[in-house]
Motif scaffolding. Structure first.
Motif, PDB file in Angstrom:
ATOM      1  N   LYS A  81     -19.000  53.196 -44.744  1.00 17.52           N
ATOM      2  CA  LYS A  81     -17.627  53.558 -44.373  1.00 17.52           C
ATOM      3  C   LYS A  81     -16.653  53.356 -45.539  1.00 17.52           C
ATOM      4  N   ALA A  82     -16.912  52.313 -46.321  1.00 20.86           N
ATOM      5  CA  ALA A  82     -15.999  52.006 -47.433  1.00 20.86           C
ATOM      6  C   ALA A  82     -16.003  53.118 -48.489  1.00 20.86           C
ATOM      7  N   PHE A  83     -17.059  53.894 -48.538  1.00 22.64           N
ATOM      8  CA  PHE A  83     -17.130  54.959 -49.538  1.00 22.64           C
ATOM      9  C   PHE A  83     -16.902  56.354 -48.951  1.00 22.64           C
ATOM     10  N   ALA A  84     -17.276  56.531 -47.681  1.00 21.97           N
ATOM     11  CA  ALA A  84     -17.362  57.882 -47.127  1.00 21.97           C
ATOM     12  C   ALA A  84     -16.035  58.393 -46.560  1.00 21.97           C
ATOM     13  N   THR A  85     -16.009  59.691 -46.256  1.00 17.50           N
ATOM     14  CA  THR A  85     -14.841  60.291 -45.593  1.00 17.50           C
ATOM     15  C   THR A  85     -14.938  59.955 -44.096  1.00 17.50           C
ATOM     16  N   PRO A  86     -13.816  60.079 -43.372  1.00 17.49           N
ATOM     17  CA  PRO A  86     -13.865  59.801 -41.928  1.00 17.49           C
ATOM     18  C   PRO A  86     -14.884  60.688 -41.201  1.00 17.49           C
ATOM     19  N   ALA A  87     -15.014  61.948 -41.604  1.00 16.88           N
ATOM     20  CA  ALA A  87     -15.974  62.840 -40.929  1.00 16.88           C
ATOM     21  C   ALA A  87     -17.405  62.355 -41.151  1.00 16.88           C
ATOM     22  N   GLU A  88     -17.708  61.972 -42.385  1.00 18.03           N
ATOM     23  CA  GLU A  88     -19.052  61.461 -42.682  1.00 18.03           C
ATOM     24  C   GLU A  88     -19.320  60.171 -41.917  1.00 18.03           C
ATOM     25  N   THR A  89     -18.290  59.358 -41.817  1.00 19.36           N
ATOM     26  CA  THR A  89     -18.445  58.096 -41.092  1.00 19.36           C
ATOM     27  C   THR A  89     -18.729  58.359 -39.616  1.00 19.36           C
ATOM     28  N   SER A  90     -18.053  59.348 -39.041  1.00 17.46           N
ATOM     29  CA  SER A  90     -18.300  59.559 -37.612  1.00 17.46           C
ATOM     30  C   SER A  90     -19.694  60.162 -37.405  1.00 17.46           C
ATOM     31  N   ASP A  91     -20.213  60.918 -38.356  1.00 15.07           N
ATOM     32  CA  ASP A  91     -21.613  61.372 -38.290  1.00 15.07           C
ATOM     33  C   ASP A  91     -22.568  60.186 -38.238  1.00 15.07           C
ATOM     34  N   ILE A  92     -22.293  59.223 -39.103  1.00 16.26           N
ATOM     35  CA  ILE A  92     -23.167  58.046 -39.152  1.00 16.26           C
ATOM     36  C   ILE A  92     -23.085  57.259 -37.846  1.00 16.26           C
ATOM     37  N   GLU A  93     -21.897  57.234 -37.258  1.00 12.04           N
ATOM     38  CA  GLU A  93     -21.754  56.540 -35.966  1.00 12.04           C
ATOM     39  C   GLU A  93     -22.689  57.162 -34.929  1.00 12.04           C
ATOM     40  N   LYS A  94     -22.774  58.507 -34.972  1.00 10.80           N
ATOM     41  CA  LYS A  94     -23.694  59.192 -34.036  1.00 10.80           C
ATOM     42  C   LYS A  94     -25.134  58.817 -34.343  1.00 10.80           C
ATOM     43  N   ARG A  95     -25.461  58.769 -35.643  1.00  7.69           N
ATOM     44  CA  ARG A  95     -26.843  58.419 -36.020  1.00  7.69           C
ATOM     45  C   ARG A  95     -27.198  57.005 -35.547  1.00  7.69           C
ATOM     46  N   TYR A  96     -26.218  56.112 -35.607  1.00  9.36           N
ATOM     47  CA  TYR A  96     -26.459  54.751 -35.102  1.00  9.36           C
ATOM     48  C   TYR A  96     -26.764  54.793 -33.604  1.00  9.36           C
ATOM     49  N   ALA A  97     -25.937  55.553 -32.879  1.00 15.93           N
ATOM     50  CA  ALA A  97     -26.136  55.642 -31.429  1.00 15.93           C
ATOM     51  C   ALA A  97     -27.503  56.266 -31.112  1.00 15.93           C
ATOM     52  N   ASP A  98     -27.933  57.199 -31.972  1.00  9.85           N
ATOM     53  CA  ASP A  98     -29.235  57.855 -31.772  1.00  9.85           C
ATOM     54  C   ASP A  98     -30.401  57.005 -32.256  1.00  9.85           C
ATOM     55  N   GLY A  99     -30.108  55.871 -32.873  1.00  9.52           N
ATOM     56  CA  GLY A  99     -31.190  54.955 -33.244  1.00  9.52           C
ATOM     57  C   GLY A  99     -31.786  55.178 -34.630  1.00  9.52           C
ATOM     58  N   ILE A 100     -30.962  55.562 -35.587  1.00 11.91           N
ATOM     59  CA  ILE A 100     -31.459  55.689 -36.972  1.00 11.91           C
ATOM     60  C   ILE A 100     -32.200  54.399 -37.381  1.00 11.91           C
ATOM     61  N   GLY A 101     -33.332  54.545 -38.090  1.00  9.28           N
ATOM     62  CA  GLY A 101     -34.072  53.355 -38.537  1.00  9.28           C
ATOM     63  C   GLY A 101     -33.356  52.698 -39.702  1.00  9.28           C
ATOM     64  N   TRP A 102     -33.509  51.389 -39.846  1.00 11.17           N
ATOM     65  CA  TRP A 102     -32.813  50.680 -40.927  1.00 11.17           C
ATOM     66  C   TRP A 102     -33.269  51.175 -42.301  1.00 11.17           C
ATOM     67  N   GLY A 103     -34.551  51.476 -42.431  1.00 10.66           N
ATOM     68  CA  GLY A 103     -35.070  51.973 -43.712  1.00 10.66           C
ATOM     69  C   GLY A 103     -34.402  53.277 -44.109  1.00 10.66           C
ATOM     70  N   GLU A 104     -34.272  54.152 -43.141  1.00 16.06           N
ATOM     71  CA  GLU A 104     -33.651  55.445 -43.426  1.00 16.06           C
ATOM     72  C   GLU A 104     -32.170  55.269 -43.763  1.00 16.06           C
ATOM     73  N   MET A 105     -31.508  54.382 -43.029  1.00 11.63           N
ATOM     74  CA  MET A 105     -30.084  54.134 -43.274  1.00 11.63           C
ATOM     75  C   MET A 105     -29.875  53.553 -44.680  1.00 11.63           C
ATOM     76  N   LYS A 106     -30.790  52.692 -45.086  1.00  9.04           N
ATOM     77  CA  LYS A 106     -30.662  52.099 -46.426  1.00  9.04           C
ATOM     78  C   LYS A 106     -30.831  53.171 -47.508  1.00  9.04           C
TER      79      LYS A 106
END
Ligand code: TRP
Length: 353
Positions: free
Chosen positions: A268-293
């Motif tokens: 979030k500290a680097f990304a745009t608000p739109a990119e951040t809200s995409d990531i929020e969806k990925r979190y809700a969908d269960g993105i794996g920690w390895g992939e997120m890293k």
């Protein structure tokens, strides 16, 4: 009388709405700039350096580094790295005044003058000094002042001189430095009470807490916790460090909370608000920690790559950095030298004829 005249001028300016804020902040030259420094301090200061309606002073507090008993080579290396980082990141050094504390002898001169006006009891109350005494007491030391230098004890006075030397009105600092700015204000008030209205009263500006990033272990990113990610770590190292960031044990596919997730906060500290809200969806969908890293590494790396190249160019050619600091010191002294003459006159340190 000079002091009264300047008081009146100050009020007239305020009435006309002409007073321009002067922003000033220092960076102690210990360590290598890390992502937490960037998000919490460097980035907002660089953005502010482009605001032409305010005057900005940014400086490298190398005398403050001495109070921390740093190794000489580390102090000079840190001065180079911090300066190169600010320059590579686009600090506007035409507008902002960027200098090294030790290049302004008037600051150390003012430090002594202020020392003469500072109650010892005020220094006794400084958090950093009290913490050092408390550590001694907890460690069962007979001498509560064991290992405490006068530089640590008087640290707030040097800091007051940094601030008051340039009539700073606003001092952006982390919460841990707020008390020091308040002490600078107290010292200035006492000085003015005694000698007339010579010094400007500063005020701390505290950034919001969301700008504080956690480090590898989830505690605040800080050199003292040894949990930092250097801003200009090379690709391999950056990747390795990001892979080390602490997460919980949820499996891929399980929905994850953004709250308390260092990976999310960093993204979030680097990304745009739109990119951040995409990531929020990925979190809700269960993105794996390895992939997120992996995703975070690529994002930060892309963001930093061009700046890293410029940073490396400057590190390889310190004369460019030195020249910039000398230019900044010359400009800073255009203010400091005549002001110091006025201060000396006010306290009675004068030529006799
Ligand atoms: N003490 C500050 C810190 O450790 C650095 C600093 C030195 C400073 N002089 C200053 C900050 C003057 C603001 C104004 O973060």
């Amino acid at each position: 009388m000079a002091p009264r005249r300047s008081a009146r001028t100050g009020r007239q300016q305020a009435i006309k709405g002409m007073t321009q804020d002067v922003y000033l902040t220092g960076i102690t030259t210990t360590g290598t700039p890390h992502i937490g420094n960037y998000v919490g301090a460097i980035r907002p200061c660089i953005a502010a350096s482009k605001d032409l309606s305010v005057k900005n002073y940014y400086f490298l507090a190398d005398y403050h580094a001495l109070a921390k008993n740093e190794d000489p080579d580390k102090v000079s290396r840190s001065t180079l790295e911090i300066s190169a980082a600010w320059m590579a990141l686009g600090l506007d050094t035409e507008h902002a005044i960027f200098y090294r504390q030790s290049d302004i002898p008037e600051i150390t001169e003012l430090t002594w003058i202020l020392t003469s006006m500072t109650a010892k009891g005020l220094m006794n109350r400084a958090h950093s000094y009290k913490a050092a005494v408390a550590a001694n007491e907890e460690g069962g030391n007979k001498d509560p002042d064991k290992g405490i230098t006068m530089a640590l004890y008087s640290y707030p006075i040097l800091m007051a001189a940094d601030i008051l030397m340039f009539k700073a009105t606003k001092v952006p600092v982390g919460r841990d430095q707020k008390q020091h700015v308040e002490m600078a204000r107290d010292i200035a008030q006492r000085f003015n009470h005694h000698y007339g209205n010579v010094l400007e009263l500063p005020e701390a500006v505290i950034g919001d807490d969301t700008a504080v990033l956690a480090g590898l272990d989830g505690r605040k990113m800080s050199k003292s916790y040894n949990n930092t990610i250097p801003l200009f770590a090379d690709e391999k190292r950056l990747r390795k460090l990001i892979m080390k960031i602490k997460t919980n044990s949820l499996e891929p596919g399980e929905p994850k909370d953004i709250e308390g997730s260092t990976l999310y906060d960093m993204f979030k500290a680097f990304a745009t608000p739109a990119e951040t809200s995409d990531i929020e969806k990925r979190y809700a969908d269960g993105i794996g920690w390895g992939e997120m890293k992996q995703l975070l590494f690529e994002y930060i790396n892309d963001h930093i790559k061009p700046v890293r190249n410029e940073y490396e160019r400057l590190i390889a050619d310190p004369a460019i950095v030195e020249q910039e600091l000398v230019k900044g010191a010359d400009r800073a002294r255009e203010t400091a030298v005549p002001y110091m003459a006025q201060i000396r006159d006010a306290i009675g340190i004068r030529k006799l004829g």
